[in-house]
Design an enzyme around this catalytic site. Structure first.
Site, mmCIF file in Angstrom:
data_model
loop_
_atom_site.group_PDB
_atom_site.id
_atom_site.type_symbol
_atom_site.label_atom_id
_atom_site.label_comp_id
_atom_site.label_asym_id
_atom_site.label_seq_id
_atom_site.Cartn_x
_atom_site.Cartn_y
_atom_site.Cartn_z
ATOM 1 C CB SER A 1 -2.126 -3.340 2.132
ATOM 2 O OG SER A 1 -0.938 -4.205 2.690
ATOM 3 C CB THR B 1 10.378 -9.497 -13.055
ATOM 4 O OG1 THR B 1 11.645 -9.450 -13.637
ATOM 5 C CG2 THR B 1 9.380 -10.735 -12.511
ATOM 6 C CB CYS C 1 3.706 2.814 9.448
ATOM 7 S SG CYS C 1 3.027 1.491 8.420
ATOM 8 C CG HIS D 1 1.491 -6.775 5.218
ATOM 9 N ND1 HIS D 1 1.017 -6.106 6.723
ATOM 10 C CD2 HIS D 1 1.101 -5.656 4.511
ATOM 11 C CE1 HIS D 1 1.199 -5.309 6.972
ATOM 12 N NE2 HIS D 1 1.187 -5.022 5.439
ATOM 13 C CB ALA E 1 -1.109 -0.255 1.256
ATOM 14 C CB THR E 2 4.185 2.151 1.737
ATOM 15 O OG1 THR E 2 3.215 2.057 2.617
ATOM 16 C CG2 THR E 2 4.959 3.266 1.319
#
Length: 380
Positions: free
Chosen positions: A201, A239, A327, A203, A71-72
């Site tokens: 996201s 990739t 965070c 996780h 997400a960052t």
């Protein structure tokens, strides 16, 4: 040793089937999806399936989903990518005062480069009003970024109400939503939300760390922030991590069909915790119990015991909570200050966040540990 994990807003335990899917993909389907041979095609098909699953969960088309490292990156790509194109002629951004660091700090960087930023604060009752964002619009506004579920207290912001009005009156303004704490917890239909870009996201929904996605509405131009190959429509070079993407899709497939049931269970867990906390003195609830709030997050303060002290005391009892956004690494919360929560209480804030595995017994154990902490920690 058994432990109680109540920090699911920071990260979730990956589902066993997700771990199996990822490891199987790593050992059996390890081709590069850009390769033109059979193993490359198999990897591409695996990624296509995950993309379609995630798109279906948002009620959109697969071609509108771009994979990122999390997400960052999704938030950075959305905000910087839009600013580099639509910010050439206009220079005004509107955002909330409680955004996640990956939005807040990215916008601060743009501000340092000369962009004008208006930050909207909640009212005296701790609620955001769509009209405050609307009144901030000028003829120079090109972007509005507003999160759906705020990650420290769980408040749900009026994104749909705001974006719907913006798109009707100011259709050229780009709308971006950080939906990380809302995705797979409350129903999201992208056409109803009226977001041009939306970040999610893996996780946070029992997938694996290191992969996220960005919804990009058809017709919205985005300048890449990474240069390289033609992956992800030449918008996100590099990739793709097929195993992590495959696991992301697997997590979504397991969660998307029972959102209402899980939401109901989360409401019961929240009510249980609030009831248990009500029996303790010197507890102050920082989450909004009167307005619209995610039932997956409860933020409260234990008066006279600093957050990190209580956090580590609970850790000694094998109970894991958070003192705010993971965070922030324990830094003082500007989010709680925005809600006018006094510093002496903000310094004592604890965030509890639930998952499907959270039980009433877990919450009872948490509250008993807090009671013992009050006896053992105060005045020491």
């Amino acid at each position: 040793m058994d432990f109680i994990y109540l920090d699911n807003a920071s990260t979730t335990k990956p589902f066993a089937s997700v771990v199996h899917a990822v490891t199987t993909c790593m050992t059996e389907n390890y081709g590069n999806p850009s390769s033109l041979h059979k193993m490359g095609l198999q990897a591409q098909l695996c990624m296509d399936h995950a993309r379609a699953t995630i798109a279906d969960s948002l009620w959109t088309a697969p071609e509108n989903i771009l994979f990122t490292s999390g997400a960052t990156e999704s938030n950075n790509l959305a905000i910087k990518g839009i600013a580099n194109i639509y910010g050439k002629r206009k220079n005004h951004i509107i955002t909330s005062a409680v955004e996640h660091a990956s939005v807040r700090n990215t916008i601060e960087k743009l501000e340092q480069q000369g962009f004008q930023v208006t930050r909207i604060f909640p009212d005296e009752n701790g609620h955001f009003q769509a009209k405050d964002f609307i009144n901030a619009v000028t003829d120079q506004t090109f972007l509005i970024s507003m999160m759906l579920t705020e990650n420290e207290t769980g408040r749900i912001l009026p994104v749909q109400q705001l974006f719907k009005f913006i798109k009707k009156k100011y259709p050229n303004i780009i709308t971006h939503c950080d939906a990380v704490q809302a995705y797979m917890k409350i129903p999201i239909k992208i056409n109803q939300l009226q977001a041009d870009l939306l970040s999610i996201s893996s996780h946070k929904i029992h997938g694996i760390k290191g992969v996220g996605a960005l919804y990009l509405k058809k017709g919205i131009r985005l300048e890449p922030i990474l240069t390289g190959g033609k992956q992800e429509k030449a918008i996100r070079a590099g990739t793709e991590s097929v195993p992590l993407i495959h696991g992301f899709g697997q997590a979504v497939s397991l969660m998307q069909n029972n959102i209402p049931e899980r939401l109901e269970q989360a409401n019961l867990k929240k009510a249980c915790l609030l009831n248990l906390l009500s029996g303790i003195s010197d507890i102050f609830i920082n989450s909004d119990v009167t307005g619209e709030n995610s039932p997956y997050i409860v933020n409260f303060s234990v008066k006279n015991i600093r957050s990190e002290i209580m956090l580590h005391y609970l850790e000694s009892k094998n109970i894991y909570v958070s003192s705010g956004s993971a965070c922030s690494k324990g830094a003082k919360s500007g989010v709680l200050s925005a809600y006018r929560i006094p510093d002496n209480l903000a310094d004592c804030a604890i965030r509890v966040s639930f998952s499907e595995e959270t039980t009433e017994e877990d919450l009872q154990a948490l509250v008993e540990a807090i009671k013992n902490g009050q006896k053992n920690l105060i005045h020491k």
